[in-house]
Every structure is written in C-alpha cells, then in structure tokens.
Design an enzyme around this catalytic site. Structure first.
Site, short mmCIF file in Angstrom:
data_model
loop_
_atom_site.label_atom_id
_atom_site.label_comp_id
_atom_site.label_asym_id
_atom_site.label_seq_id
_atom_site.Cartn_x
_atom_site.Cartn_y
_atom_site.Cartn_z
N ASP A 333 0.79 -1.07 -0.15
CA ASP A 333 -0.05 0.01 -0.08
C ASP A 333 0.80 1.19 0.02
O ASP A 333 1.88 1.31 0.75
CB ASP A 333 -0.83 -0.09 1.31
CG ASP A 333 -1.75 1.09 1.34
OD1 ASP A 333 -2.53 1.34 0.53
OD2 ASP A 333 -1.64 1.96 2.57
N GLU A 369 1.59 -0.24 -4.93
CA GLU A 369 0.79 0.71 -5.64
C GLU A 369 1.55 1.93 -5.70
O GLU A 369 2.23 2.54 -4.43
CB GLU A 369 -0.21 0.82 -4.21
CG GLU A 369 -1.36 1.92 -4.65
CD GLU A 369 -2.20 2.52 -3.46
OE1 GLU A 369 -3.33 2.49 -3.71
OE2 GLU A 369 -1.77 2.31 -2.38
#
Length: 683
Positions: A333, A369
């Site tokens: 993330d 990401e």
C-alpha cells in the site's frame, strides 16, 4: 526479536535506541491483571533482551519504556502507557478507546506537550507468546508464472459474510474464506491468486467508533506479525495457515495487501500504543524539529524505513508471513513511501535493495501501489524488477475509452500492449503492469455503469471523501433501474470493460463481486462500511455475467499470445517476416500518425503474434477489435488463411463457428487465425 519460546522459557527482545529503561510486564491469560513487572537489564547495542524461565506459549505480555518526554526533540516516552511488542505474533484483547491511551493530557493548555499519568494497560491489546509450528504436510506453493497470473482482490469478510454455502459460524473468517463453496467459485472462475485486503492486526479509528462505524478495509495496522483477530473463529494462527494450505491445494496463490507506510498511532494527537512509546524518534519520520510527523500516507504518520532497525522489522515481518504462513506475495500500500529516501523516491533505495537481495522475498510476487501523497509521490513505472505495479493509467484510460471520451484510442493502444510507455525499460517485462478496471478503492463495476456521482453519505463525511473523478457513466438513468434498454446497455458496457481487461498484455486483476454484479449503492469509498453495503450479495448474483467472465478467463488461458512476457514492438518475426503487432482501422488500413489523434477514430483493431524477440515460430495470431463507436464494416487481415470468431461482447453466448458481418456498435471482438498458408504475402 519479539518473544521466542526456548523450551525452558521465553526470550524477549525489543529495540529502542533512546529509552533509558524498559520493563517487561506479564499478565494473566485474559490480559486483565498485570502479575509481574521485570526490568530488562541486558542490552546489546539498541536491542534490550531478557530470558524468563518457565514461561510457555500463551504467555501474555507488554512493555513499558522509560525515557525523556520531550516532544520538541522527538521523544515521547511515558511508562504509564503499556506498549505492544512490535513483533507480537498474536494479540489478547481488543483496543478500548480511552483518553488514558494518550501520552499527553487531553484538554491541557499545553496540548501534546503535556504529560498524562494514567495507566493504559486496561485499554491496550497485549502480545501473546506463540508457537507458529504447523503441520503443512505436502503443501506446495503454486508459483504460478507471472504471464499466467489472474488476481482476484477480495476482503475476508465481504466475500463470505452473506455466502449461503459457507457455514454460519465461519462466515467472515479465514476458515470461511477457504471453505469448499468459495474455493469452488474461484476455481470455476479461473483466477490463480487471491489478494486479500489487510489481514495484519489493525484497529478501528476513534472517529469511526464515535460514529458507530468500523475500519472495514483495515489500512490501520497495529501489529505487523499478527493475523487480524476479527477474522478468526478460534483465535489461533493455525486458522490462517489452514486457509493458505487449502488455497494452495486448489492451485491458488495467496497475496497479502500490506501497510508498512504508516501505523495506527496517527500524528502527535494519536494514542501511544507501541512504536511511539518505545522509540518515537527512530520509528517515525519527524518534522518541525521532531514534534510533528511527516504525513506522506495521509494518515498522520510515516514509518521511517531509512532507519536500519525499522527496515529490519519490515523485512522480518515479510519473511515471517512467507516462512511461517506460506503466503505467495505482497501488495504494498502506498509503496512510494517505502522507497523515499532523504533526497526523495529512489528505486535503488534501502527498502528495494533489501527486498531484492533477500533469498526468500525475491522469489515471491511483489506488487506496488506506485503512489502516495508525499513529494514526488506518483511513481508509476519507476519501480525496479521484479516489482509489478498497479496501473491506474490502464484503469482510467479504459474507462474513458468506453465512456466515449474523445481522443482515447491512442491511449487504449498503449494500455492493451502492457503500457510499454511506462514499463518498457531496465529489462522489465510486460507483466510489470497490473491492469484493473476497479479495485476496493472506488466504484465497483456495477456502480461504474450505474452512477455518475458518488454516494458516500453513510461514511459520515458529507460525501466529501472518495474519488471525485470516476470516469463513470450511468447509461441513461442514475442508480438502480428496471428499464430493459438501460440494463442491456449496462450489461454490454461491463462486458466491454472486462473483455478489454482480459485481452490486454500484463497481469489482470478482478475485484471480488464484479463477476456477479455486486453494487455498493454508489459508495466509492466503503472503507467504513462493515455491512451489506460492502458484503457481497450472492443471492442476487448475475449468472450470465459470471459465465461470461469464466469464458473470458478461459479464453485468455488458451491463447498464449494474449499473455506474453516480452513487449511487442511491431518488429518482424524471423520465422515468417510478419510483424508481431499490426494496428489497423476497421477498413483494414494501417492508421497513419495524424489518424491516431482523430477524435472520430473509435474502432481500434490490432493483429497480435508472439514477440519477434522471443524466437517463437508459432504462426498463431489473434485479431482484436475495440469499437466504442457506431457499427462499422470490418475487414479482416489477409495475413492468415482465415479467422475464427471467438468473442463478440454483443453476443455473450456466442456459439462456435458464429459468423459476422460487421463490428457492432459498442463491442469487443476477438478472432483467432486458422492454420495454413496466408492468403496474401507479407502485409
């Protein structure tokens, strides 16, 4: 590091460079009563350690750290606050929000510079000594090649909470997720990997609890080594390990969405739960002389991976999940925060160097990401091999093409070929791009074709949260409708989006529930909706859509030309002197430079073969048509003896050997070349 059972007791080791004294606190099995407080005297460098004879797995413990409380200098030691071991493998009890969790005195005129003396032990989860041993039997990692990978992004609870085939007591748990009905669905669908939203132990934000909500998605990690307890029925690690073993036996890889960019402690106004109380100045990136926190993740703080012990914790955590839980990969993330050094984002920085040289971690799937909100945060395409990257350019470009935005055909061409404009460098493969139309963050596929405006009011933020630019289209009516024409248009749009995803080079990712038409009622930020908004409704599933997605994935699997490792550069193949990619218009001509910028150019055709550089002499070719405009006459290339129509999104139940006369309006077509001698010579 952490707590290690030695047979004759337990060894505890914890890091702090700035503490003056650390104590080990032992609790009763239910975590309610502190039974002993032992000073940790032994210290090797900045690692404090103690061996306590007679202790066994199941022992409940925490730490207290003494040192300067000087927020202006970055130090926030407060021995009144019980601290969770950063290496805790299991938790006892849940966080109880209380002002006693704060290191400062709420309401004081001195703000976070004040000092709170209340004991927080009653409100803090405690660490539990664990025995991670597990009978793995003949468990073998599927190790699906990147070119064959199809990812299914899912939430443990949302996928199973309303599944009628899952035993009621197991719904919303790891054991429910790996139950036969779920595995059977995934196998029939044809996906090769399940990517789980955060399962490392996390907490519900105080502002959400005050509203009667929960942090459903889980991007608020407290313990990087412990499985989230709310997804357990027995509260034991073996439940998670059993889940992985069952997925492996079904040939499905398990990828974890992990959050190492920040912790659940928030900014200077947040609670003192672990890292802040053990060594705030080491664990976090600080600003304002040390009092404030760098906030590159938008959540209050940012972990300091430039510190060797913080980086070690992250590496140890990743290895733990691979070695003791047998997971097959990670999706990081806001990964830009992990690679940001003092001078900015660095693809050759410490985090990337550490993970790529690691003999365990370099062999699993690594997905970034590639952005955060910090300086220079958008880094799509900048990650080193062997990282995959979530490709938002694919998401937005494909959405806009099918929405009918002008001038998107040239962009679609780049996305269909694996986004070489972003990834074709430094020896990276076409599989570097993780292509997706939807993900947990944003509209579901059903809502993408049903709403033009997000509806996030249930989140309690007056609809200010969530993406504002969704490139969505309601196809004539906002929200649910029974109008057959609108429903037919929505069904076709969904099939076109899915077909574009599955026919493109790269690694495709599906959002769980999209294959059966799951809607969140227009909520494009359902992070706090632990309810039927985000729980997938299996009783009203769209069986026709499900069958179409199954056929799409099977079609992709049957045609290696659709999933290549090498980028295609329109170079002639040595075996037949035919270029590996040829772009065409519907009339069969090759588009010229100016035509690529023509807003009326809405029917893009492409002829694909195995890459010239690969030396694969296979003559098989496919011809794909992406038509976001009106119906048009279609001319097939003469570089093959004939073409068989395999896919027509306007006819989802296309029978074998079906004929065609044109490229229908709003359609995706796919043809496969017939074997034999081409009708014409070199195109």
């Amino acid at each position: 590091m952490g707590a290690s059972f030695t047979g004759d007791g337990v060894n505890f080791a914890v890091f702090s460079a700035h503490a003056e004294r650390i104590e080990l606190c032992l609790f009763t099995g239910d975590g309610r009563k502190e039974m002993a407080r032992l000073p940790i005297i032994e210290r090797d460098g900045d690692i404090w350690h103690i061996h306590v004879g007679g202790l066994t797995p199941g022992t409940v413990y925490g730490f207290r750290a003494h040192g300067p409380y000087a927020p202006e200098q970055g130090h926030r030691f407060n021995p009144n606050k019980l601290l969770l071991d950063p290496y805790a493998r299991a938790l006892e009890g849940r966080l109880k929000w209380s002002d006693a969790l704060m290191g400062y005195k709420i309401g004081s005129s001195r703000g976070d510079l004040s000092f709170d003396t209340r004991d927080s032990a009653f409100a803090v989860p405690k660490a539990v000594v664990t025995d991670p041993s597990f009978s793995w039997g003949t468990d073998t990692a599927p190790r699906t090649p990147r070119v064959d990978t199809v990812i299914y992004e899912a939430h443990v609870k949302s996928l199973t909470a309303l599944h009628g085939g899952v035993e009621k007591g197991l719904r919303g748990t790891y054991l429910g997720l790996c139950s036969d009905p779920v595995i059977d669905h995934l196998q029939k669908l044809g996906v090769t990997a399940i990517e789980l939203l955060p399962v490392q132990a996390f907490i519900d934000d105080r502002f959400l609890v005050a509203k009667g909500l929960r942090n459903h998605w889980g991007y608020n990690t407290l313990a990087f080594f412990a499985p989230e307890p709310r997804y357990m029925s027995k509260g034991a690690l073996w439940e998670f390990q059993t889940m992985v073993r069952r997925f492996h036996s079904a040939g499905i890889e398990v990828i974890l969405d992990v959050v190492y960019n920040h912790t659940a402690e928030g900014d200077e106004w947040g609670p003192t739960l672990a890292f802040r109380g053990l060594d705030n100045a080491s664990y976090y990136r600080l600003a304002g002389g040390g009092r404030h926190y760098v906030n590159d993740a938008g959540t209050g703080n940012t972990l300091n991976l430039t510190h060797p012990m913080v980086l070690r914790m992250v590496m140890d955590s990743l290895r733990y999940w691979v070695e003791f839980a047998h997971v097959d990969g990670f999706r990081f993330d806001l990964a830009t925060a992990l690679g940001r050094e003092a001078h900015g984002f660095d693809p050759n920085g410490g985090f990337f160097d550490a993970i790529r040289q690691d003999p365990t971690l370099s062999r699993v799937k690594l997905i970034a990401e590639p952005w955060d909100i910090g300086p220079g945060g958008y880094q799509l395409g900048a990650y080193p091999h062997p990282f995959h990257e979530w490709n938002d350019r694919f998401r937005d470009g494909v959405r806009r093409f099918w929405k009918g935005d002008a001038g998107m055909t040239r962009d679609l061409a780049a996305r269909v070929l694996g986004s070489a404009d972003r990834f074709d460098h430094s020896g990276r493969a076409a599989t570097s791009s993780v292509n997706f139309i939807t993900s947990h963050d944003g509209f579901t596929l059903e809502d993408l074709v049903s709403f033009t405006i997000k509806r996030n009011f249930a989140n309690g933020e007056d609809n200010r949260d969530g993406h504002h630019e969704n490139h969505s289209d309601n196809l004539g009516v906002e929200g649910p409708t029974k109008d057959p024409k609108v429903l037919a248009a929505r069904g076709l749009r969904k099939r076109n989006l899915l077909a574009t995803l599955l026919l493109a080079q790269g690694v495709p990712m599906l959002l769980a529930g999209d294959e059966i038409g799951h809607s969140q009622g227009g909520n494009n930020n359902a992070y706090a909706q632990d309810n039927e908004t985000s729980w997938i409704d299996w009783t009203s599933r769209d069986e026709d859509l499900l069958g179409f997605v199954q056929r799409l994935i099977a079609l992709r699997r049957s045609l290696p030309v659709l999933r290549q490792r090498r980028f295609l550069h329109a170079r002639q193949r040595p075996s037949d002197t035919i270029p590996d990619v040829i772009w065409r218009r519907a009339d069969g001509t090759v588009p010229q430079s100016e035509e690529w910028h023509d807003p009326a150019f809405r029917c893009l055709c492409v002829e694909l073969r195995m890459a010239a550089e690969g030396g694969d002499p296979t003559p098989d070719a496919v011809f794909a048509v992406f038509n976001s405009g009106p119906a048009t006459a279609l001319y097939l290339p003469d570089s093959a003896p004939g073409w068989e129509l395999l896919l027509d999104t306007t006819r989802p139940d296309l029978p074998p050997g079906a004929a065609f006369t044109e490229a229908p309006a709003q359609s995706v077509l796919l043809f496969r070349s017939l074997t034999g001698t081409p009708k014409g010579g070199k195109p």
